[in-house]
Design a protein around this motif. Structure first.
Motif, PDB file in Angstrom:
ATOM      1  N   ARG A   1       0.824  -1.211   0.000  1.00  0.00           N
ATOM      2  CA  ARG A   1       0.000   0.000   0.000  1.00  0.00           C
ATOM      3  C   ARG A   1       0.860   1.265   0.000  1.00  0.00           C
ATOM      4  NH1 ARG A   1      -2.381  -4.026   2.829  1.00  0.00           N
ATOM      5  NH2 ARG A   1      -4.594  -4.462   2.482  1.00  0.00           N
ATOM      6  N   MET A   2       1.860   1.249  -0.859  1.00  0.00           N
ATOM      7  CA  MET A   2       2.733   2.402  -1.085  1.00  0.00           C
ATOM      8  C   MET A   2       2.924   2.552  -2.591  1.00  0.00           C
ATOM      9  SD  MET A   2       5.559   1.828   1.938  1.00  0.00           S
ATOM     10  CE  MET A   2       6.517   3.286   1.573  1.00  0.00           C
ATOM     11  N   PRO A   3       3.488   3.671  -3.051  1.00  0.00           N
ATOM     12  CA  PRO A   3       3.648   3.878  -4.496  1.00  0.00           C
ATOM     13  C   PRO A   3       4.768   3.018  -5.093  1.00  0.00           C
ATOM     14  CG  PRO A   3       4.586   5.724  -3.299  1.00  0.00           C
ATOM     15  CD  PRO A   3       3.883   4.868  -2.290  1.00  0.00           C
ATOM     16  N   VAL A   4       4.484   1.725  -5.253  1.00  0.00           N
ATOM     17  CA  VAL A   4       5.461   0.762  -5.771  1.00  0.00           C
ATOM     18  C   VAL A   4       4.987   0.253  -7.126  1.00  0.00           C
ATOM     19  CG1 VAL A   4       6.628  -1.438  -5.377  1.00  0.00           C
ATOM     20  CG2 VAL A   4       6.085   0.056  -3.437  1.00  0.00           C
ATOM     21  N   ILE A   5       5.834   0.365  -8.144  1.00  0.00           N
ATOM     22  CA  ILE A   5       5.500  -0.187  -9.456  1.00  0.00           C
ATOM     23  C   ILE A   5       6.276  -1.491  -9.635  1.00  0.00           C
ATOM     24  CG2 ILE A   5       7.275   0.937 -10.867  1.00  0.00           C
ATOM     25  CD1 ILE A   5       4.856   1.637 -12.798  1.00  0.00           C
ATOM     26  N   MET A   6       5.632  -2.494 -10.193  1.00  0.00           N
ATOM     27  CA  MET A   6       6.207  -3.832 -10.276  1.00  0.00           C
ATOM     28  C   MET A   6       6.637  -4.162 -11.707  1.00  0.00           C
ATOM     29  SD  MET A   6       5.908  -4.914  -7.116  1.00  0.00           S
ATOM     30  CE  MET A   6       6.032  -6.713  -7.172  1.00  0.00           C
TER      31      MET A   6
ATOM     32  N   PHE B   1      11.837  -1.147  -0.160  1.00  0.00           N
ATOM     33  CA  PHE B   1      10.682  -0.729   0.653  1.00  0.00           C
ATOM     34  C   PHE B   1      11.120   0.271   1.716  1.00  0.00           C
ATOM     35  CE2 PHE B   1       8.748  -5.166  -0.214  1.00  0.00           C
ATOM     36  CZ  PHE B   1       8.240  -4.723  -1.419  1.00  0.00           C
ATOM     37  N   LEU B   2      12.270   0.016   2.334  1.00  0.00           N
ATOM     38  CA  LEU B   2      12.779   0.933   3.353  1.00  0.00           C
ATOM     39  C   LEU B   2      13.143   2.285   2.730  1.00  0.00           C
ATOM     40  CD1 LEU B   2      14.976  -1.604   5.340  1.00  0.00           C
ATOM     41  CD2 LEU B   2      12.865  -0.548   6.135  1.00  0.00           C
ATOM     42  N   ALA B   3      13.709   2.251   1.521  1.00  0.00           N
ATOM     43  CA  ALA B   3      14.022   3.503   0.826  1.00  0.00           C
ATOM     44  C   ALA B   3      12.767   4.285   0.524  1.00  0.00           C
ATOM     45  CB  ALA B   3      14.780   3.203  -0.474  1.00  0.00           C
ATOM     46  N   LEU B   4      11.746   3.596   0.071  1.00  0.00           N
ATOM     47  CA  LEU B   4      10.489   4.262  -0.271  1.00  0.00           C
ATOM     48  C   LEU B   4       9.819   4.820   0.982  1.00  0.00           C
ATOM     49  CD1 LEU B   4       8.849   4.864  -2.780  1.00  0.00           C
ATOM     50  CD2 LEU B   4       7.582   2.765  -2.410  1.00  0.00           C
ATOM     51  N   GLY B   5       9.904   4.074   2.084  1.00  0.00           N
ATOM     52  CA  GLY B   5       9.360   4.579   3.333  1.00  0.00           C
ATOM     53  C   GLY B   5      10.032   5.877   3.747  1.00  0.00           C
ATOM     54  N   GLU B   6      11.342   5.952   3.516  1.00  0.00           N
ATOM     55  CA  GLU B   6      12.080   7.180   3.826  1.00  0.00           C
ATOM     56  C   GLU B   6      11.579   8.348   2.989  1.00  0.00           C
ATOM     57  OE1 GLU B   6      14.910   9.342   5.919  1.00  0.00           O
ATOM     58  OE2 GLU B   6      14.413   7.221   6.182  1.00  0.00           O
ATOM     59  N   LEU B   7      11.380   8.111   1.687  1.00  0.00           N
ATOM     60  CA  LEU B   7      10.917   9.174   0.790  1.00  0.00           C
ATOM     61  C   LEU B   7       9.471   9.572   1.089  1.00  0.00           C
ATOM     62  CD1 LEU B   7      12.472   7.890  -2.549  1.00  0.00           C
ATOM     63  CD2 LEU B   7      13.127   9.949  -1.309  1.00  0.00           C
TER      64      LEU B   7
ATOM     65  N   VAL C   1       8.233   1.972   7.852  1.00  0.00           N
ATOM     66  CA  VAL C   1       7.941   0.660   7.265  1.00  0.00           C
ATOM     67  C   VAL C   1       8.268  -0.398   8.312  1.00  0.00           C
ATOM     68  CG1 VAL C   1       8.543  -0.954   5.437  1.00  0.00           C
ATOM     69  CG2 VAL C   1       8.410   1.486   4.933  1.00  0.00           C
ATOM     70  N   ASP C   2       7.246  -1.112   8.790  1.00  0.00           N
ATOM     71  CA  ASP C   2       7.479  -2.113   9.830  1.00  0.00           C
ATOM     72  C   ASP C   2       7.507  -3.518   9.244  1.00  0.00           C
ATOM     73  OD1 ASP C   2       4.812  -2.801   9.336  1.00  0.00           O
ATOM     74  OD2 ASP C   2       4.048  -1.721  11.071  1.00  0.00           O
ATOM     75  N   ALA C   3       7.620  -4.504  10.133  1.00  0.00           N
ATOM     76  CA  ALA C   3       7.757  -5.898   9.698  1.00  0.00           C
ATOM     77  C   ALA C   3       6.548  -6.361   8.900  1.00  0.00           C
ATOM     78  CB  ALA C   3       7.954  -6.800  10.919  1.00  0.00           C
ATOM     79  N   GLU C   4       5.349  -5.958   9.314  1.00  0.00           N
ATOM     80  CA  GLU C   4       4.148  -6.382   8.599  1.00  0.00           C
ATOM     81  C   GLU C   4       4.083  -5.761   7.209  1.00  0.00           C
ATOM     82  OE1 GLU C   4       0.925  -8.339   7.454  1.00  0.00           O
ATOM     83  OE2 GLU C   4       2.146  -8.748   9.227  1.00  0.00           O
ATOM     84  N   ASP C   5       4.512  -4.508   7.081  1.00  0.00           N
ATOM     85  CA  ASP C   5       4.554  -3.861   5.762  1.00  0.00           C
ATOM     86  C   ASP C   5       5.462  -4.641   4.816  1.00  0.00           C
ATOM     87  OD1 ASP C   5       2.882  -1.683   6.378  1.00  0.00           O
ATOM     88  OD2 ASP C   5       4.533  -0.602   7.305  1.00  0.00           O
ATOM     89  N   ILE C   6       6.651  -4.981   5.313  1.00  0.00           N
ATOM     90  CA  ILE C   6       7.608  -5.710   4.474  1.00  0.00           C
ATOM     91  C   ILE C   6       7.052  -7.080   4.102  1.00  0.00           C
ATOM     92  CG2 ILE C   6       9.884  -6.809   4.461  1.00  0.00           C
ATOM     93  CD1 ILE C   6      10.904  -4.422   6.068  1.00  0.00           C
TER      94      ILE C   6
END
Length: 433
Positions: free
Chosen positions: A62-67, A244-250, A255-260
């Motif tokens: 649930r973040m702006p991630v393109i696959m 994911f951690l980089a995107l959380g920073e931006l 970003v916690d364990a459940e997010d990952i």
């Protein structure tokens, strides 16, 4: 939302279609079959991007991630093709490795305590530096371009970069959010009269292509291939965790364990979807993380819109072929800017680290050094067994494994309470500044 979404698609498109072209060539498929692989790849990428951005049950960060299809799987899949295995064997291995990823994702999610700022900053910086090689290669005209590094290619990349910088400085509101898109459009329009844009593939592409499950036949499961791609997916999960951690920073979101876990499960279910719809393993595309940093648009809905565009491109190949006609030199101007932004984000995170401790300097120094080996000396590990390739051919993975192990050795893994305390301290320091 539509221009921002199209911006993301234009940035990732070249990487998205590269893997089916490579694997299709290795399998000696006909041009029509390779075209079908490309369409299937875009179609499945759209579905998985929607799952990752919007979330379904325990899937989707649930973040702006393109696959997109991961390059890490290219070597093993080409090796399968060269050993005489067909596409159905590859798809069987893809589906099985995807299920494996779904099952182990919760375990990987709990490893977040091994990623304090000294680790995440190092990994993200190496991701950016590694991507910069791609951007520079684009700016020169592409790796196999006969006119690589020509004045025309460098001039075109420079023009795009100047336009992006000018809009970033003087643009406000909506215009500032689509600076990369405007730069790409200006570069494309200038490149057309210079003869740098070719429409051959646009004319050849069909208007509509139905993507059917198991188009090439039912999957066949061969244990050696399954193990090979499962090892690749472990590498993919390491890289995705860093992204994911980089995107959380931006996105200014913890970003916690459940997010990952949700994000990695989507890598897995996306890989299963890929095998069903005649394509390959999926992962989060790091190219687009830099775009989030460049534009400041952190909306997952905008990238979900990118997923819809990819779906449409998969079903209507002629539209996708137009995007594919963008010269690589034009993409290069944007790539240098965006990928440099990823590296800068890693450096920003490293500012939180206590470098009075010499061990932290060692963690960063050794991990960055190991991460540069595949880029600076591609044949460095040529004498090692072929099964080590997914690890040794990825600078990001080498840096991640090194940083995690060295940090655990020197500093031990942090507890969740210690991570929370450090993040609170970092946030307080940033607020004070």
């Amino acid at each position: 939302m539509l221009p921002v979404a199209l911006q993301h698609v234009m940035v990732m498109y070249a990487g998205a279609i590269a893997v089916p072209l490579i694997v299709g060539g290795a399998m000696k498929l006909s041009p029509a079959e390779i075209a079908y692989l490309v369409n299937a790849d875009l179609f499945a990428a759209g579905i998985v991007t929607l799952i990752q951005c919007l979330g379904i049950w325990k899937f989707g960060i649930r973040m702006p991630v393109i696959m997109g299809v991961t390059f890490a799987a290219v070597g093993p899949m080409v090796a399968m093709a060269n050993s005489g295995l067909g596409l159905t064997h590859i798809y069987g291995a893809v589906i099985a490795s995807g299920l494996f990823t779904v099952l182990v994702a919760p375990v990987f999610g709990k490893l977040v305590r091994f990623f304090p700022p000294v680790v995440t900053g190092t990994i993200i910086a190496v991701i950016g530096i590694t991507l910069l090689k791609v951007g520079i290669t684009w700016a020169g005209g592409g790796a196999k371009a006969a006119d690589f590094g020509s004045a025309q290619n460098i001039g075109m990349a420079t023009l795009v970069l100047v336009v992006i910088l000018a809009i970033s400085k003087f643009g406000r509101g909506f215009l500032g959010n689509v600076s990369v898109l405007v730069g790409l459009i200006v570069g494309y329009l200038v490149a057309m009269p210079l003869g740098m844009v070719h429409f051959d593939h646009v004319n050849e592409a069909s208007w509509f292509s139905a993507i059917m499950p198991f188009h090439f036949g039912l999957p066949q499961f061969e244990i050696g291939s399954i193990i090979s791609l499962s090892l690749v997916m472990i590498v993919v999960m390491v890289e995705s965790t860093g992204m994911f951690l980089a995107l959380g920073e931006l996105c200014k979101r913890k970003v916690d364990a459940e997010d990952i876990s949700r994000g990695l499960r989507t890598d897995g279910i996306g890989t299963v979807i890929g095998g069903v719809f005649n394509t390959f393993p999926y992962t989060s595309f790091s190219q687009n993380i830099g775009l989030v940093g460049m534009t400041g648009v952190r909306s997952r809905w905008a990238v979900a819109c990118s997923g819809v565009i990819l779906l449409i491109f998969g079903l209507f190949p002629k539209m996708g072929a137009i995007i594919a006609s963008i010269p690589q030199a034009v993409l290069g101007g944007a790539g240098i800017c965006m990928f440099g932004m990823v590296a800068a984000t890693g450096i920003k995170i490293l500012q939180r680290v206590n470098f009075e401790s010499r061990t932290n300097l060692l963690i960063v120094a050794i991990s960055v050094g190991l991460g540069m080996i595949p880029m600076l000396a591609p044949d460095f590990f040529h004498s090692l067994p072929s099964w080590t390739a997914p690890l040794t051919h990825s600078g990001i993975t080498l840096a991640a494994v090194s940083a995690v192990l060295l940090n655990a050795f020197f500093n031990r893994a942090q507890t969740e309470e210690e991570i929370e305390k450090e993040l609170m301290h970092s946030a307080h320091s940033a607020g004070a500044e």
